[in-house]
Design a protein around this motif. Structure first.
Motif, short mmCIF file in Angstrom:
data_model
loop_
_atom_site.label_atom_id
_atom_site.label_comp_id
_atom_site.label_asym_id
_atom_site.label_seq_id
_atom_site.Cartn_x
_atom_site.Cartn_y
_atom_site.Cartn_z
N GLN A 84 -5.72 -3.60 -10.50
CA GLN A 84 -5.94 -3.91 -11.92
C GLN A 84 -4.52 -4.28 -12.49
OE1 GLN A 84 -7.30 -0.57 -14.02
NE2 GLN A 84 -5.03 0.19 -14.63
N ARG A 85 -4.49 -4.74 -13.54
CA ARG A 85 -3.16 -5.14 -14.54
C ARG A 85 -3.46 -5.09 -16.05
NH1 ARG A 85 -0.80 -11.04 -12.67
NH2 ARG A 85 -2.81 -12.19 -13.61
N THR A 88 -2.42 -10.33 -18.76
CA THR A 88 -2.76 -11.53 -17.86
C THR A 88 -1.25 -11.80 -17.00
OG1 THR A 88 -2.03 -13.17 -19.38
CG2 THR A 88 -4.38 -12.67 -19.29
N TRP A 92 0.53 -5.93 -10.05
CA TRP A 92 -1.11 -5.33 -9.81
C TRP A 92 -0.72 -4.04 -9.52
CZ3 TRP A 92 -5.39 -7.94 -11.16
CH2 TRP A 92 -5.13 -9.19 -11.43
N GLN A 123 -7.37 -6.98 -16.32
CA GLN A 123 -7.62 -7.80 -14.98
C GLN A 123 -7.90 -7.10 -14.01
OE1 GLN A 123 -4.98 -11.17 -15.08
NE2 GLN A 123 -6.38 -12.37 -16.01
N ARG A 125 -8.78 -7.55 -9.66
CA ARG A 125 -8.89 -8.29 -8.37
C ARG A 125 -9.00 -7.24 -7.24
NH1 ARG A 125 -3.17 -10.55 -6.72
NH2 ARG A 125 -2.23 -8.69 -6.00
N THR A 144 -7.75 -12.53 -1.09
CA THR A 144 -7.84 -11.91 -2.20
C THR A 144 -9.14 -12.48 -3.27
OG1 THR A 144 -5.51 -11.73 -2.20
CG2 THR A 144 -6.61 -11.61 -4.32
N ASP A 146 -11.14 -13.58 -6.80
CA ASP A 146 -10.77 -14.28 -7.98
C ASP A 146 -10.67 -12.98 -9.04
OD1 ASP A 146 -11.16 -16.80 -6.90
OD2 ASP A 146 -13.34 -16.82 -7.80
N VAL A 147 -9.87 -13.19 -10.08
CA VAL A 147 -9.59 -12.35 -11.13
C VAL A 147 -10.49 -12.23 -12.17
CG1 VAL A 147 -7.94 -11.72 -13.07
CG2 VAL A 147 -6.99 -12.94 -10.90
N LYS A 148 -11.04 -11.07 -12.44
CA LYS A 148 -12.05 -10.81 -13.30
C LYS A 148 -11.29 -10.27 -14.59
CE LYS A 148 -15.13 -11.69 -10.30
NZ LYS A 148 -15.79 -13.11 -10.18
N THR A 149 -11.70 -10.71 -15.88
CA THR A 149 -10.91 -10.36 -16.99
C THR A 149 -12.01 -9.47 -17.84
OG1 THR A 149 -9.43 -12.11 -16.97
CG2 THR A 149 -9.66 -11.00 -18.99
#
Length: 153
Positions: A84-85, A88, A92, A123, A125, A144, A146-149
């Motif tokens: 997580q982060r 944007t 990570w 976010q 991943r 890796t 895709d990023v989920k927000t």
């Protein structure tokens, strides 16, 4: 009737031999080039990784359910981690990792609850790591997600 000299007959025979030799050399060269390309071209391993984060919007203090998996037939042993982060951009941070599993048709899975502590975007991943053996050692990224927000209000 025309008569050819011995030199003229030998010259024509030599040209014919060179033509056949040239064609043969071209064919051998083409085959060698094709073999070299096959050796240099990497084989792509089959595999997949996916991560879900729900719900898509939460309030500060609520939890986000993060669940994911990863598998690859290009690895002997693997480990899947959810990261997580906040925002944007930025680094990570690992939330949770699965146990190391043998990639013999088995998926590495992770399931975690993450508490939203700040307003804004959060976010997530997933990262599938390949490791040296069943006890770990020298992880390297295989794939890796895709990023989920998730929006935090």
């Amino acid at each position: 009737m025309t008569h050819q000299t011995k030199e003229a007959r030998n010259a024509r025979a030599t040209r014919g031999n060179l033509g056949r030799r040239g064609a043969r050399l071209a064919a051998v060269g083409a085959m060698a080039t094709a073999a070299a390309v096959l050796v240099v071209t990497p084989a792509f391993a089959k595999g997949s990784a996916d991560l879900t984060a729900s719900p898509k919007a939460v309030k500060v203090g609520q939890s986000v359910h993060v669940k994911g998996y990863g598998e690859s037939d290009g690895l002997w042993y693997g480990q899947f981690c959810a990261q997580q982060r906040v925002g944007t951009k930025g680094a990570w941070h690992t939330v949770k990792c699965s146990h190391i599993v043998a990639m013999d048709g088995t998926e590495a899975k992770v399931d975690a609850a993450v508490k939203a502590t700040h307003k804004g975007a959060l976010q997530f991943r997933g990262v599938l790591y390949g490791v040296d053996g069943p006890r770990g050692g020298h992880p390297y990224v295989d794939r890796t997600t895709d990023v989920k927000t998730v929006r935090v209000s």
